[in-house]
Scaffold this motif. Sequence first.
Motif, mmCIF file in Angstrom:
data_model
loop_
_atom_site.group_PDB
_atom_site.id
_atom_site.type_symbol
_atom_site.label_atom_id
_atom_site.label_comp_id
_atom_site.label_asym_id
_atom_site.label_seq_id
_atom_site.Cartn_x
_atom_site.Cartn_y
_atom_site.Cartn_z
ATOM 1 N N ASN A 1 0.784 -1.024 -0.135
ATOM 2 C CA ASN A 1 0.023 0.047 -0.064
ATOM 3 C C ASN A 1 0.793 1.323 -0.042
ATOM 4 O OD1 ASN A 1 -1.436 2.268 2.000
ATOM 5 N ND2 ASN A 1 -2.997 1.041 0.462
ATOM 6 N N SER A 2 1.985 1.161 0.676
ATOM 7 C CA SER A 2 2.719 2.504 0.945
ATOM 8 C C SER A 2 3.409 2.660 -0.580
ATOM 9 C CB SER A 2 3.689 2.193 1.883
ATOM 10 O OG SER A 2 3.304 2.362 2.997
ATOM 11 N N ALA A 3 3.751 1.472 -1.405
ATOM 12 C CA ALA A 3 4.170 1.483 -2.728
ATOM 13 C C ALA A 3 2.959 2.015 -3.735
ATOM 14 C CB ALA A 3 5.108 0.497 -3.035
ATOM 15 N N PRO B 1 5.493 -4.693 12.556
ATOM 16 C CA PRO B 1 6.492 -3.371 12.193
ATOM 17 C C PRO B 1 6.309 -2.796 11.109
ATOM 18 C CG PRO B 1 7.733 -5.406 13.157
ATOM 19 C CD PRO B 1 6.173 -5.799 12.719
ATOM 20 N N GLU B 2 5.835 -3.330 10.180
ATOM 21 C CA GLU B 2 5.440 -2.570 8.848
ATOM 22 C C GLU B 2 4.630 -1.592 8.978
ATOM 23 O OE1 GLU B 2 7.837 -6.251 7.544
ATOM 24 O OE2 GLU B 2 6.015 -5.667 9.020
ATOM 25 N N MET B 3 3.408 -2.063 9.636
ATOM 26 C CA MET B 3 2.483 -1.158 10.028
ATOM 27 C C MET B 3 2.638 0.221 10.742
ATOM 28 S SD MET B 3 -0.703 -1.686 8.413
ATOM 29 C CE MET B 3 -1.701 -3.022 7.449
ATOM 30 N N LEU B 4 3.456 -0.287 11.841
ATOM 31 C CA LEU B 4 4.023 0.851 12.751
ATOM 32 C C LEU B 4 4.927 1.804 12.092
ATOM 33 C CD1 LEU B 4 5.188 -1.033 16.002
ATOM 34 C CD2 LEU B 4 3.024 0.458 15.697
ATOM 35 N N HIS B 5 5.649 1.435 11.019
ATOM 36 C CA HIS B 5 6.404 2.389 10.403
ATOM 37 C C HIS B 5 5.542 3.294 9.451
ATOM 38 C CE1 HIS B 5 9.840 4.032 7.949
ATOM 39 N NE2 HIS B 5 9.173 3.381 6.939
ATOM 40 N N LYS B 6 4.461 2.769 8.939
ATOM 41 C CA LYS B 6 3.733 3.330 8.109
ATOM 42 C C LYS B 6 2.754 4.303 8.925
ATOM 43 C CE LYS B 6 -0.017 2.774 4.587
ATOM 44 N NZ LYS B 6 0.459 3.438 3.706
#
Length: 279
Positions: free
Chosen positions: A35-37, A129-134
Motif C-alpha cells: 500500500n505504501s508503494a 513492524p511494517e504497519m507501525l512504520h507506516k
Amino acid sequence: MTSTTTCCKGKPVTEEDVQLKASVRKAYAEVAVKNSAGKAVGIQSSCCGAPKEVDIEYCKKFLGYTDDDMKTMVDGANMGLGCGNPTAIAELKEGQVVLDLGSGGGFDCFLAAKKVGKTGTVIGVDMTPEMLHKARLNARKGGYTNVSFRLGEIEHLPVADNTVDAIISNCVINLATDKAQVIREAARVLRRGGRLAISDIVATSPLPEEIKQDLELYNGCMAGATPVGELKEALENAGFTNISIQVNEESRQFIEKWSHIDRGVQNYVASAIIEAAKM
C-alpha cells in the motif's frame, strides 16, 4: 496432538496459535508495504487486502465514516481496512487517553486525536513492524503530535494498568488467538468508568469446520470470529458492565465479497458494534 507452550497469562499457547499469528503478521506486513508503494494487494474488497485507491463510498455506506473523516485524513492512513467506525460510537472527549487495538496505518487513531484535542493522547498498538512504520510516517505527515504507536500484541498490551479512558478497535480482535485474554487486557488498562467501543466480526451461527480451518479466511477476519454468546461471556468475566453487542445485518453484503471462493461465510458471520464499560 497439538504441542503447547505454557504462557504467563491466558490459555496455553499451541503450535497452531503461533502459526496463525505468524500468518496474520505476514499478511498485514504485505498490505502495509504494498500500500505504501501504491500497489493493490490481496482481495481488495476484503479486510486483509487494500486497493490502490480507497473506495470512499464503501467507507461511508458500509463502515460509517463521514465526508469530513475522509477528506481531512492524511494520505496513506486509510487503507480501507476495517468493518466499522469505532470512533463514531466511542463518545470521546477532550483530554482523554485513547487506546487503539491493532492500529494499522493509524486512520482511527488520527480521527480519535481530533476528538480528544491537544490535551488528549492516543496510543496505537500493532504487532506488525511494517504497519507501525507506516503509521508513524503518517503521524509525522499529518502533524499528529498527540499520537504515538507501540509495537505489541493485543493479548499482552504494552500499556500500564488503569491509564486509559477509552479503547477502540476496528476488525482486529477476531484475528487474536486468545480473545478472552484480549478482553482481560482491555479491562486491566482501562480506568474505572472507561469505555470499550469496538467494531469487529462476530459469529452469529456455528462456523463449519472447513471455514474455521481456512487460513485465508482467518487472515481475512472471518474464520476467527467469536460467537456472540462467547464474546458476551468474556466481557462479563473480565468485569465489564453495560454490555451491548449490536450485529449489523447489512454487513453481510460486503463480507460476501471478502473471499475469492464462495464459502457462504456471510451466512455465519457479520460485523458488530461492541460496547461495554469498566466500573
